[in-house]
Design a protein around this motif. Structure first.
Motif, PDB file in Angstrom:
ATOM      1  N   ARG A 200      46.607   1.016  -8.091  1.00 10.48           N
ATOM      2  CA  ARG A 200      45.307   1.112  -7.425  1.00 10.48           C
ATOM      3  C   ARG A 200      44.236   1.655  -8.375  1.00 10.48           C
ATOM      4  NH1 ARG A 200      46.755   4.066  -3.545  1.00 10.48           N
ATOM      5  NH2 ARG A 200      45.830   6.079  -4.089  1.00 10.48           N
ATOM      6  N   TRP A 201      44.586   2.680  -9.142  1.00  9.28           N
ATOM      7  CA  TRP A 201      43.619   3.225 -10.103  1.00  9.28           C
ATOM      8  C   TRP A 201      43.276   2.188 -11.165  1.00  9.28           C
ATOM      9  CZ3 TRP A 201      47.337   7.953 -10.814  1.00  9.28           C
ATOM     10  CH2 TRP A 201      47.302   8.742  -9.645  1.00  9.28           C
ATOM     11  N   GLN A 202      44.289   1.463 -11.627  1.00  8.71           N
ATOM     12  CA  GLN A 202      44.043   0.437 -12.646  1.00  8.71           C
ATOM     13  C   GLN A 202      43.104  -0.651 -12.128  1.00  8.71           C
ATOM     14  OE1 GLN A 202      48.037  -0.840 -13.761  1.00  8.71           O
ATOM     15  NE2 GLN A 202      47.905   0.366 -15.643  1.00  8.71           N
ATOM     16  N   SER A 203      43.238  -0.996 -10.871  1.00  5.28           N
ATOM     17  CA  SER A 203      42.437  -2.091 -10.310  1.00  5.28           C
ATOM     18  C   SER A 203      40.956  -1.748 -10.230  1.00  5.28           C
ATOM     19  CB  SER A 203      42.956  -2.463  -8.913  1.00  5.28           C
ATOM     20  OG  SER A 203      42.611  -1.479  -7.947  1.00  5.28           O
ATOM     21  N   THR A 204      40.616  -0.472 -10.376  1.00 10.78           N
ATOM     22  CA  THR A 204      39.203  -0.079 -10.334  1.00 10.78           C
ATOM     23  C   THR A 204      38.522  -0.243 -11.682  1.00 10.78           C
ATOM     24  OG1 THR A 204      39.636   2.262 -10.875  1.00 10.78           O
ATOM     25  CG2 THR A 204      39.731   1.628  -8.540  1.00 10.78           C
ATOM     26  N   PHE A 205      39.271  -0.593 -12.719  1.00 11.47           N
ATOM     27  CA  PHE A 205      38.669  -0.745 -14.053  1.00 11.47           C
ATOM     28  C   PHE A 205      37.607  -1.835 -14.045  1.00 11.47           C
ATOM     29  CE2 PHE A 205      38.330  -2.930 -18.106  1.00 11.47           C
ATOM     30  CZ  PHE A 205      38.072  -1.881 -18.977  1.00 11.47           C
ATOM     31  N   HIS A 206      36.455  -1.503 -14.597  1.00 15.01           N
ATOM     32  CA  HIS A 206      35.386  -2.502 -14.714  1.00 15.01           C
ATOM     33  C   HIS A 206      34.475  -2.118 -15.873  1.00 15.01           C
ATOM     34  CE1 HIS A 206      33.790  -6.074 -12.635  1.00 15.01           C
ATOM     35  NE2 HIS A 206      32.642  -5.730 -13.204  1.00 15.01           N
TER      36      HIS A 206
ATOM     37  N   ALA B 233      43.602   8.315 -18.596  1.00 20.01           N
ATOM     38  CA  ALA B 233      42.823   7.291 -19.302  1.00 20.01           C
ATOM     39  C   ALA B 233      43.687   6.231 -19.956  1.00 20.01           C
ATOM     40  CB  ALA B 233      41.917   7.956 -20.348  1.00 20.01           C
ATOM     41  N   LEU B 234      44.824   6.622 -20.527  1.00 20.02           N
ATOM     42  CA  LEU B 234      45.687   5.625 -21.167  1.00 20.02           C
ATOM     43  C   LEU B 234      46.265   4.650 -20.144  1.00 20.02           C
ATOM     44  CD1 LEU B 234      47.598   7.906 -23.701  1.00 20.02           C
ATOM     45  CD2 LEU B 234      45.712   6.328 -24.204  1.00 20.02           C
ATOM     46  N   LEU B 235      46.450   5.111 -18.927  1.00 19.72           N
ATOM     47  CA  LEU B 235      46.956   4.238 -17.857  1.00 19.72           C
ATOM     48  C   LEU B 235      45.867   3.327 -17.305  1.00 19.72           C
ATOM     49  CD1 LEU B 235      49.160   6.738 -15.794  1.00 19.72           C
ATOM     50  CD2 LEU B 235      49.873   5.233 -17.663  1.00 19.72           C
ATOM     51  N   THR B 236      44.649   3.829 -17.215  1.00 16.80           N
ATOM     52  CA  THR B 236      43.606   3.080 -16.505  1.00 16.80           C
ATOM     53  C   THR B 236      42.665   2.297 -17.414  1.00 16.80           C
ATOM     54  OG1 THR B 236      42.008   4.920 -16.462  1.00 16.80           O
ATOM     55  CG2 THR B 236      43.621   4.820 -14.665  1.00 16.80           C
ATOM     56  N   GLN B 237      42.561   2.663 -18.710  1.00 16.64           N
ATOM     57  CA  GLN B 237      41.569   1.998 -19.553  1.00 16.64           C
ATOM     58  C   GLN B 237      42.118   1.453 -20.866  1.00 16.64           C
ATOM     59  OE1 GLN B 237      37.819   3.997 -20.085  1.00 16.64           O
ATOM     60  NE2 GLN B 237      37.530   4.372 -17.912  1.00 16.64           N
TER      61      GLN B 237
ATOM     62  N   ASN C  44      46.880  -1.442 -19.094  1.00 23.50           N
ATOM     63  CA  ASN C  44      46.214  -1.978 -17.901  1.00 23.50           C
ATOM     64  C   ASN C  44      45.737  -3.394 -18.178  1.00 23.50           C
ATOM     65  OD1 ASN C  44      44.805  -2.495 -15.577  1.00 23.50           O
ATOM     66  ND2 ASN C  44      43.304  -0.856 -15.829  1.00 23.50           N
ATOM     67  N   MET C  45      46.375  -4.374 -17.558  1.00 17.00           N
ATOM     68  CA  MET C  45      46.038  -5.769 -17.819  1.00 17.00           C
ATOM     69  C   MET C  45      44.651  -6.160 -17.302  1.00 17.00           C
ATOM     70  SD  MET C  45      48.565  -6.554 -19.605  1.00 17.00           S
ATOM     71  CE  MET C  45      48.254  -8.291 -19.885  1.00 17.00           C
ATOM     72  N   HIS C  46      44.058  -5.340 -16.437  1.00 13.48           N
ATOM     73  CA  HIS C  46      42.695  -5.619 -15.993  1.00 13.48           C
ATOM     74  C   HIS C  46      41.705  -5.550 -17.154  1.00 13.48           C
ATOM     75  CE1 HIS C  46      43.393  -5.752 -11.620  1.00 13.48           C
ATOM     76  NE2 HIS C  46      44.312  -4.834 -11.836  1.00 13.48           N
TER      77      HIS C  46
ATOM     78  N   PRO D 262      35.823  -3.569  -5.156  1.00 13.74           N
ATOM     79  CA  PRO D 262      37.018  -3.376  -4.334  1.00 13.74           C
ATOM     80  C   PRO D 262      38.277  -3.451  -5.186  1.00 13.74           C
ATOM     81  CG  PRO D 262      36.198  -5.614  -4.081  1.00 13.74           C
ATOM     82  CD  PRO D 262      35.197  -4.880  -4.931  1.00 13.74           C
ATOM     83  N   ALA D 263      39.330  -2.804  -4.709  1.00 11.27           N
ATOM     84  CA  ALA D 263      40.620  -2.922  -5.391  1.00 11.27           C
ATOM     85  C   ALA D 263      41.080  -4.368  -5.301  1.00 11.27           C
ATOM     86  CB  ALA D 263      41.647  -1.985  -4.767  1.00 11.27           C
ATOM     87  N   VAL D 264      41.578  -4.890  -6.403  1.00  9.97           N
ATOM     88  CA  VAL D 264      42.013  -6.282  -6.436  1.00  9.97           C
ATOM     89  C   VAL D 264      43.442  -6.358  -6.934  1.00  9.97           C
ATOM     90  CG1 VAL D 264      39.694  -7.172  -6.806  1.00  9.97           C
ATOM     91  CG2 VAL D 264      41.092  -6.553  -8.774  1.00  9.97           C
ATOM     92  N   ALA D 265      44.044  -7.512  -6.702  1.00  4.42           N
ATOM     93  CA  ALA D 265      45.409  -7.701  -7.180  1.00  4.42           C
ATOM     94  C   ALA D 265      45.438  -7.730  -8.696  1.00  4.42           C
ATOM     95  CB  ALA D 265      45.968  -9.009  -6.619  1.00  4.42           C
ATOM     96  N   ALA D 266      46.577  -7.379  -9.259  1.00  4.03           N
ATOM     97  CA  ALA D 266      46.713  -7.398 -10.709  1.00  4.03           C
ATOM     98  C   ALA D 266      46.491  -8.819 -11.217  1.00  4.03           C
ATOM     99  CB  ALA D 266      48.096  -6.906 -11.117  1.00  4.03           C
ATOM    100  N   PRO D 267      45.736  -8.981 -12.305  1.00  2.25           N
ATOM    101  CA  PRO D 267      45.492 -10.320 -12.832  1.00  2.25           C
ATOM    102  C   PRO D 267      46.746 -10.886 -13.464  1.00  2.25           C
ATOM    103  CG  PRO D 267      44.666  -8.673 -14.352  1.00  2.25           C
ATOM    104  CD  PRO D 267      45.135  -7.933 -13.119  1.00  2.25           C
TER     105      PRO D 267
END
Length: 484
Positions: free
Chosen positions: A137-143, A436-440, A445-447, A468-473
């Motif tokens: 969920r945290w990873q899916s917020t990456f933008h 940060a290493l997990l989310t960015q 993080n494949m996002h 919004p949270a999205v499915a893993a790409p």
């Protein structure tokens, strides 16, 4: 003992600089937070001031043992940044799988038990615990939000994606990085005392966003040579030249013994653009408390060229002018807190104080509708208090304000940069103390590799909304790392 009050750093020494507040708020909860922040125990300035050996070893162990990091022999993402890959993607773990940080062999804060989970009781005594579902969920917020007048069209997106994998070339590519914001929900694992925060599965975190971006760079390294050529009028005289271009030995430019002539107007225009862009994007994402740091300062301010004090003053002024221009129209931001720990005489906080107090010819003190607080304090301590509120004895803390933390990134683009090298700057410290290493990080993080995670927008009026949270790409193959 309350969750937060018992878990904050123990004081080592009295703060060297008193808390300052400029502007005022009619919001009772904001004023309550301001009073709390004024009375925080002093920051531990010793534990993570040097090589951060304990914290580095702990994070390497976490990434190896929990996340499945494996170094790629003889490969680097960029020079000096060891390349790694994961044994298996994080999205292949069952949702209930638990990752544990700092659970054994280190100092711990007092634990708290909050939620029901089959493994919560046995894991609540020490360490920070998170499920694969939470991490996803945290990873899916990456933008990434980038200025569309700097990064243009699909070519601009491709450059950004390549840059965040270490493919930012010296010169123009590196220069552009200051106009891009990498943002993700990013829990804090420990403060700057290095003590892991005990968190059971599903325990309260509040909402903290990590905002990674680059500042200007006058450390005179060849990768950021365009900062010198753009903002220093006399760069041909300042730099030793070879074939008409600045000459470097290894990564460092060779300089003549003269003072730099800073183009103050051009420099201020760009750092004001950066400050406004950051302010507007975060406001539209729903951030209520911005925790800022002195980005582009420290060794990057150009003290060795004679421009450091001017760079600090103009950087503080850019933040003030951005708030004065946009403050009345902001929808969500209620407070800006500048975390400016003092480590030397005449440190960054002195310049911010002077600018917001209106010293010299800057006019009256700042009095905008968004209060600005200057603190000689740990940014994580500020963010945690801003994101979580104590409710009283025996009651768990509750979410408070959506909070952002500013992470001064490197123009090479790889999050955390030299985090394994036992000599970290602020960016590396954030990689050691947060998720940060997990989310960015592009290898985790494949996002980060998904073009859908990138928005090019007008920096003066970014049309963005909370993602919004999205499915893993779909997984994309990473390009081969560079040989070391």
């Amino acid at each position: 003992m309350h969750f937060l009050s018992g878990l904050m750093s123990k004081p080592r020494a009295s703060p060297q600089y008193p808390a300052k507040i400029f502007g005022r708020s009619d919001d009772l909860e904001v004023n309550e937070l301001i009073d709390e922040l004024k009375n925080l125990p002093p920051m531990d300035k010793d534990t993570m001031r040097g090589s951060c050996r304990n914290e580095t070893v702990r994070m390497i162990q976490f990434m190896n043992d929990q996340v499945g990091m494996r170094l790629i022999p003889g490969q680097c993402f960029v020079q000096g940044v060891r390349a790694f890959e994961l044994e298996k993607p994080l999205d292949s773990f069952p949702p209930e799988h638990v990752f544990s940080y700092g659970a054994e062999g280190t100092r711990q804060r007092e634990p708290v038990r909050v939620v029901e989970h089959p493994m919560a009781e046995e894991r609540a005594e020490s360490g920070f615990h998170m499920t694969a579902e939470e991490v996803s969920r945290w990873q899916s917020t990456f933008h990434v939000y980038a200025a569309q007048d700097v990064y243009r069209g699909e070519e601009g997106k491709d450059l950004l994606i390549r840059s965040l994998q270490g493919g930012s070339n010296e010169g123009p590519d590196a220069f552009k990085m200051k106009f891009a914001l990498r943002i993700s929900e990013n829990p804090i694992l420990c403060e700057f005392d290095g003590v892991p925060i005990p968190r059971p599965i599903g325990g309260p975190l509040g909402r903290v966003l990590l905002v990674s971006t680059c500042g200007t760079d006058f450390a005179c390294r060849i990768h950021d040579v365009d900062d010198i050529k753009t903002y220093i009028r006399n760069w041909p005289q300042l730099c030793v030249l070879r074939k008409g271009q600045p000459y470097a030995i290894s990564r460092d430019l060779v300089l003549n013994d003269i003072e730099a002539d800073l183009d103050k107007e051009r420099f201020f225009a760009d750092i004001l653009k950066m400050a406004e862009f950051r302010l507007l994007v975060l406001d539209r994402l729903g951030v209520q408390v911005m925790v800022e740091v002195g980005i582009g300062l420290g060794v990057f301010a150009g003290d060795h060229m004679g421009i450091g004090d001017t760079v600090r003053m103009l950087t503080a002024l850019a933040l003030r002018r951005a708030l004065e221009k946009h403050g009345p129209a902001l929808r969500n931001i209620k407070l800006v807190v500048c975390a400016l720990p003092v480590f030397r005489p005449n440190d960054n906080i002195v310049f911010y104080d002077g600018v917001f107090a209106g010293q010299g010819n800057l006019g009256p003190a700042y009095s905008g509708p968004v209060p600005v607080m200057l603190l000689d304090q740990d940014m994580h301590k500020i963010a945690r208090h801003s994101a979580l509120k104590l409710l009283g004895p025996g009651r768990p803390p509750m979410p408070r304000f959506v909070t952002s933390e500013l992470n001064p990134g490197d123009s090479h683009g790889v999050i955390g940069e030299y985090w394994m090298n036992f000599g970290p700057g602020t960016e590396e410290k954030l990689a050691l103390t947060t998720c940060a290493l997990l989310t960015q990080h592009h290898a985790v993080n494949m996002h980060v590799l998904d073009p859908a995670s990138y928005t090019l927008c007008d920096p003066t009026n970014p049309n963005v909304a909370p993602a919004p949270a999205v499915a893993a790409p779909a997984r994309r193959r990473l390009p081969p790392p560079r040989p070391s």
